[in-house]
Motif scaffolding. Structure first.
Motif, short mmCIF file in Angstrom:
data_model
loop_
_atom_site.label_atom_id
_atom_site.label_comp_id
_atom_site.label_asym_id
_atom_site.label_seq_id
_atom_site.Cartn_x
_atom_site.Cartn_y
_atom_site.Cartn_z
N TYR A 185 0.84 -1.18 0.00
CA TYR A 185 0.00 0.00 0.00
C TYR A 185 0.88 1.24 0.00
O TYR A 185 1.74 1.41 0.87
N GLU A 210 -3.11 0.63 -4.05
CA GLU A 210 -2.72 -0.78 -3.86
C GLU A 210 -1.85 -1.23 -5.03
O GLU A 210 -2.22 -1.09 -6.18
N TRP A 270 -10.26 6.10 5.24
CA TRP A 270 -9.80 4.76 5.61
C TRP A 270 -8.51 4.89 6.39
O TRP A 270 -7.57 5.56 5.97
N ASP A 329 -2.31 1.77 7.46
CA ASP A 329 -1.69 0.73 8.28
C ASP A 329 -0.78 1.30 9.36
O ASP A 329 -0.56 0.66 10.39
N THR A 382 1.00 -5.02 10.52
CA THR A 382 0.23 -5.32 9.30
C THR A 382 1.10 -5.97 8.23
O THR A 382 0.60 -6.76 7.42
N ASN A 438 -5.58 -7.27 5.35
CA ASN A 438 -6.26 -6.33 4.45
C ASN A 438 -6.68 -7.06 3.19
O ASN A 438 -5.85 -7.69 2.52
N ASP A 439 -7.96 -6.96 2.88
CA ASP A 439 -8.52 -7.61 1.69
C ASP A 439 -9.09 -6.54 0.77
O ASP A 439 -10.17 -6.01 1.00
N HIS A 463 -9.99 -3.50 2.64
CA HIS A 463 -10.83 -3.72 3.83
C HIS A 463 -10.02 -4.40 4.93
O HIS A 463 -9.44 -5.47 4.71
N TRP A 464 -9.98 -3.78 6.11
CA TRP A 464 -9.26 -4.34 7.25
C TRP A 464 -10.14 -5.30 8.04
O TRP A 464 -11.31 -5.02 8.28
N CYS A 477 -13.56 0.25 8.96
CA CYS A 477 -13.04 -1.10 9.22
C CYS A 477 -11.73 -1.06 10.01
O CYS A 477 -11.52 -1.85 10.93
N GLY A 478 -10.83 -0.13 9.67
CA GLY A 478 -9.56 -0.03 10.39
C GLY A 478 -9.74 0.35 11.84
O GLY A 478 -9.03 -0.15 12.73
#
Length: 370
Positions: A12, A27, A177, A180, A209, A248-249, A252-253, A321-322
């Motif tokens: 990232y 990404e 967002w 990390d 992460t 992380n997907d 999304h964390w 999400c994070g």
């Protein structure tokens, strides 16, 4: 033991290096095909709506169109400027707070911009004790300093190997967002505090992460990384109760928790989807397979059932999400939903941490007269 499935290595990048505002996710996915292994693809994700762009040019053009639309809306709504209102507040109910008779009534000016709290100031009669609710004066000043328009590259938290700049903390603001860096700062802080309880109770281990990214890479990278992490986190596991691994997907964390005493693996996901459920389970399974190359092998972690507990709260937007991963790490057993007050506590707790090497410098900056 080899990994069950090869997954591309994901990095990232800083969005500002691409000319994108904070909150965007850049990404870089390295290809796993032998013929194109030296190549990588970049994807650009917009906050809130999660629009995905395959090129930087498309992302910048989208921002330009959005900027023009925002200007047009402001012209149509001339009353959307910032508004300031005054309210009467009382002292906080802290254990060491002065008695009510010793505290003056004060006025708090709260400034809103399009419904978002951007600034709060307190004012009282000279010579009297002034208390802000719920923050004390120094904390109120600290928040204004952290989220100010000063140098975005200024270091606000220095934990030797881990550093947090103002641009990193700006991702804690609404509609962003969390990067990390913030999660890694919290992991470092929690690991430091766990050392105080070593020998007194079973401790927890919080991984950075980058660990999951390396575990999902090629076998060569996994073996090299495991040598480092084994000495740092897995050398002695007899008194370890849980291991926390953030993943992380596609921006999304979510969090993987290995519970050694109960022989279970939890997936704590604040925004689960049927479409990505299998992929996220596969990511956790691959990490478990890699961990079998460490001292965790004697615990037979590959046999632990993987589940998503029913108590996991669900976020009500597309960007928190994070923050939920951080809350899961901090308060696993009693995780309350993310709120403005929890964000305030998070910022203050990190910046005013005694292990923060720039803490005193920041306090000196706050004490300077404007």
């Amino acid at each position: 033991m080899s990994l069950q499935k090869k997954i591309p290595i994901i990095h990232y990048l800083d969005p500002s290096s691409c000319g994108l505002p904070n909150g965007w996710i850049v990404e870089e996915r390295h290809r796993i095909s032998p013929k194109t292994s030296k190549r990588s693809d970049k994807y650009y994700y917009e906050p809130e709506k999660r629009n995905k762009f395959r090129s930087l040019k498309a992302a910048l053009e989208h921002l330009e169109r959005k900027k023009k639309d925002d200007v047009k809306k402001l012209q149509e709504l001339p009353n959307s400027k910032s508004k300031t209102k005054k309210m009467r507040i009382e002292s906080s109910n802290f254990a060491n707070a002065p008695k009510k008779d010793d505290v003056e009534e004060q006025t708090m000016e709260v400034t809103y911009l399009d419904g978002t709290l951007v600034q709060s100031t307190t004012e009282g009669r000279k010579g009297k004790t002034v208390l802000a609710n719920p923050l004390c004066i120094i904390e109120d000043k600290l928040l204004a300093y952290v989220f100010s328009e000063l140098d975005s590259s200024e270091t606000l938290v220095d934990y030797d190997q881990d550093h947090g700049m103002r641009s990193d903390f700006n991702t804690l603001l609404p509609h962003n967002w969390v990067v990390d860096t913030i999660i890694n700062l919290v992991a470092y802080q929690l690991n430091t505090r766990e050392k105080e309880y070593k020998g007194q109770r079973m401790t927890r281990s919080y991984l950075p992460t980058i660990f999951a990214q390396q575990m999902l890479g090629t076998n060569a990278n996994v073996n090299k990384a495991l040598e480092i992490y084994t000495s740092r986190y897995f050398s002695t596991l007899e008194n370890t109760s849980k291991i926390f691994i953030p993943l992380n997907d596609f921006g999304h964390w979510f969090l993987c928790v290995i519970n050694l005493p109960q022989e279970e693996v939890y997936i704590l996901d604040s925004l689960p989807t049927k479409r990505r459920k299998k992929e996220r389970v596969d990511m956790v399974t691959s990490i478990i397979s890699a961990l079998c190359l460490t001292n965790l092998a004697k615990y037979n972690v590959q046999c632990f059932p993987i589940s998503r507990p029913n108590w996991v709260p669900t976020q009500d937007n597309g960007w928190d999400c994070g923050l939920y991963v951080i809350r899961f790490m901090q308060m696993l057993d009693t995780t309350p939903p993310v709120s403005k007050s929890s964000l305030v506590v998070l910022v203050i707790d990190l910046v005013l941490d005694d292990n923060n090497k720039v803490k005193q410098y920041i306090l000196n900056q706050l004490n300077k007269k404007p």
